[in-house]
Design a protein around this motif. Structure first.
Motif, PDB file in Angstrom:
ATOM      1  N   ASN A 218     -47.846  53.950  27.575  1.00 26.48           N
ATOM      2  CA  ASN A 218     -47.981  52.731  26.787  1.00 26.48           C
ATOM      3  C   ASN A 218     -46.788  52.554  25.854  1.00 26.48           C
ATOM      4  O   ASN A 218     -46.301  51.438  25.657  1.00 26.48           O
ATOM      5  CB  ASN A 218     -49.278  52.753  25.985  1.00 26.48           C
ATOM      6  N   GLU A 219     -46.311  53.648  25.272  1.00 27.40           N
ATOM      7  CA  GLU A 219     -45.171  53.568  24.360  1.00 27.40           C
ATOM      8  C   GLU A 219     -43.867  53.246  25.093  1.00 27.40           C
ATOM      9  O   GLU A 219     -42.968  52.642  24.512  1.00 27.40           O
ATOM     10  CB  GLU A 219     -45.014  54.886  23.594  1.00 27.40           C
ATOM     11  N   HIS A 220     -43.756  53.628  26.342  1.00 26.36           N
ATOM     12  CA  HIS A 220     -42.517  53.430  27.091  1.00 26.36           C
ATOM     13  C   HIS A 220     -42.622  52.333  28.151  1.00 26.36           C
ATOM     14  O   HIS A 220     -41.775  52.237  29.029  1.00 26.36           O
ATOM     15  CB  HIS A 220     -42.090  54.748  27.735  1.00 26.36           C
ATOM     16  N   ARG A 221     -43.656  51.525  28.061  1.00 25.27           N
ATOM     17  CA  ARG A 221     -43.846  50.427  29.014  1.00 25.27           C
ATOM     18  C   ARG A 221     -42.933  49.263  28.636  1.00 25.27           C
ATOM     19  O   ARG A 221     -42.765  48.942  27.464  1.00 25.27           O
ATOM     20  CB  ARG A 221     -45.310  49.986  28.972  1.00 25.27           C
ATOM     21  N   LEU A 222     -42.374  48.635  29.628  1.00 26.52           N
ATOM     22  CA  LEU A 222     -41.548  47.453  29.380  1.00 26.52           C
ATOM     23  C   LEU A 222     -42.455  46.295  28.994  1.00 26.52           C
ATOM     24  O   LEU A 222     -43.452  46.021  29.648  1.00 26.52           O
ATOM     25  CB  LEU A 222     -40.744  47.094  30.630  1.00 26.52           C
ATOM     26  N   MET A 223     -42.115  45.645  27.917  1.00 27.35           N
ATOM     27  CA  MET A 223     -42.917  44.521  27.448  1.00 27.35           C
ATOM     28  C   MET A 223     -42.554  43.275  28.247  1.00 27.35           C
ATOM     29  O   MET A 223     -41.385  43.019  28.516  1.00 27.35           O
ATOM     30  CB  MET A 223     -42.665  44.275  25.960  1.00 27.35           C
ATOM     31  N   CYS A 224     -43.542  42.528  28.578  1.00 26.49           N
ATOM     32  CA  CYS A 224     -43.332  41.305  29.343  1.00 26.49           C
ATOM     33  C   CYS A 224     -43.748  40.125  28.474  1.00 26.49           C
ATOM     34  O   CYS A 224     -44.880  39.659  28.522  1.00 26.49           O
ATOM     35  CB  CYS A 224     -44.142  41.361  30.631  1.00 26.49           C
TER      36      CYS A 224
ATOM     37  N   ARG B  12     -48.924  41.540  36.551  1.00 26.90           N
ATOM     38  CA  ARG B  12     -48.805  42.985  36.770  1.00 26.90           C
ATOM     39  C   ARG B  12     -48.868  43.745  35.442  1.00 26.90           C
ATOM     40  O   ARG B  12     -49.499  44.797  35.342  1.00 26.90           O
ATOM     41  CB  ARG B  12     -47.505  43.303  37.505  1.00 26.90           C
ATOM     42  N   TYR B  13     -48.249  43.208  34.420  1.00 31.96           N
ATOM     43  CA  TYR B  13     -48.267  43.826  33.100  1.00 31.96           C
ATOM     44  C   TYR B  13     -49.687  43.853  32.538  1.00 31.96           C
ATOM     45  O   TYR B  13     -50.157  44.889  32.044  1.00 31.96           O
ATOM     46  CB  TYR B  13     -47.334  43.064  32.159  1.00 31.96           C
TER      47      TYR B  13
ATOM     48  N   ILE C  69     -52.231  47.094  31.712  1.00 33.28           N
ATOM     49  CA  ILE C  69     -52.884  47.273  30.409  1.00 33.28           C
ATOM     50  C   ILE C  69     -54.385  47.490  30.604  1.00 33.28           C
ATOM     51  O   ILE C  69     -54.981  48.389  29.995  1.00 33.28           O
ATOM     52  CB  ILE C  69     -52.622  46.063  29.486  1.00 33.28           C
ATOM     53  N   TYR C  70     -55.011  46.690  31.467  1.00 32.27           N
ATOM     54  CA  TYR C  70     -56.444  46.831  31.716  1.00 32.27           C
ATOM     55  C   TYR C  70     -56.762  48.182  32.354  1.00 32.27           C
ATOM     56  O   TYR C  70     -57.759  48.819  32.013  1.00 32.27           O
ATOM     57  CB  TYR C  70     -56.968  45.699  32.598  1.00 32.27           C
ATOM     58  N   LYS C  71     -55.927  48.630  33.282  1.00 32.15           N
ATOM     59  CA  LYS C  71     -56.140  49.935  33.910  1.00 32.15           C
ATOM     60  C   LYS C  71     -56.012  51.053  32.886  1.00 32.15           C
ATOM     61  O   LYS C  71     -56.779  52.019  32.906  1.00 32.15           O
ATOM     62  CB  LYS C  71     -55.148  50.145  35.048  1.00 32.15           C
ATOM     63  N   ALA C  72     -55.053  50.932  31.978  1.00 31.25           N
ATOM     64  CA  ALA C  72     -54.880  51.952  30.946  1.00 31.25           C
ATOM     65  C   ALA C  72     -56.094  51.997  30.028  1.00 31.25           C
ATOM     66  O   ALA C  72     -56.562  53.075  29.646  1.00 31.25           O
ATOM     67  CB  ALA C  72     -53.608  51.690  30.150  1.00 31.25           C
ATOM     68  N   GLN C  73     -56.630  50.838  29.675  1.00 28.39           N
ATOM     69  CA  GLN C  73     -57.823  50.799  28.831  1.00 28.39           C
ATOM     70  C   GLN C  73     -59.022  51.405  29.545  1.00 28.39           C
ATOM     71  O   GLN C  73     -59.796  52.174  28.957  1.00 28.39           O
ATOM     72  CB  GLN C  73     -58.124  49.360  28.417  1.00 28.39           C
ATOM     73  N   ARG C  74     -59.178  51.082  30.815  1.00 28.29           N
ATOM     74  CA  ARG C  74     -60.282  51.647  31.600  1.00 28.29           C
ATOM     75  C   ARG C  74     -60.165  53.160  31.688  1.00 28.29           C
ATOM     76  O   ARG C  74     -61.143  53.885  31.514  1.00 28.29           O
ATOM     77  CB  ARG C  74     -60.273  51.045  33.005  1.00 28.29           C
TER      78      ARG C  74
END
Length: 129
Positions: free
Chosen positions: A63-69, A81-82, A86-91
């Motif tokens: 999450n800290e190194h994800r490219l912001m869209c 895709r972004y 995010i939803y997959k990370a929350q799940r």
């Protein structure tokens, strides 16, 4: 990477099933045997706590190194895709937390049942004397 989440999903499902079976009303002998069996499995199953913790750290790092869209630079497909990531990370974070929480609940239920069993034995001894 998907295999780790699949394993964690199966572990959470198994923990939920065990927690439900532990809390269902059952005959005393069957409940005591099941509690003792689950208690034997609890110590080797402790690996789930550091495993889930490592997965949470992995989610945090990604999450800290994800490219912001954001802005007009992103296309609609990139934005979708972004958001999907995010939803997959929350799940996955909810999955990790629920694995630890269910393990703790199973541990406490087993400890409560063992304490109850020892108190019943003390009561029997007191009545017999």
């Amino acid at each position: 990477m998907a295999l780790q989440w699949l394993i964690l999903t199966y572990i959470v499902a198994a923990e939920a099933a065990v927690a439900i079976l532990l809390t269902l009303p059952s005959p005393k002998l069957l409940r005591n045997r099941f509690v003792s069996l689950v208690s034997l499995i609890l110590q080797p199953a402790l690996f789930i706590v550091p495993f889930a913790g490592f997965q949470l750290l992995d989610i945090y790092w990604k999450n800290e190194h994800r490219l912001m869209c954001t802005g007009e630079v992103c296309t609609a497909a990139e934005r979708d895709r972004y958001e999907k990531s995010i939803y997959k990370a929350q799940r996955n974070a909810i999955l990790c937390v629920s694995a630890c929480l269910l393990y703790w609940c199973i541990y406490r239920i087993c400890k409560y049942q063992k304490d109850l069993q020892s108190l019943e034995e003390v009561e029997k001894r007191a009545k017999s004397q």
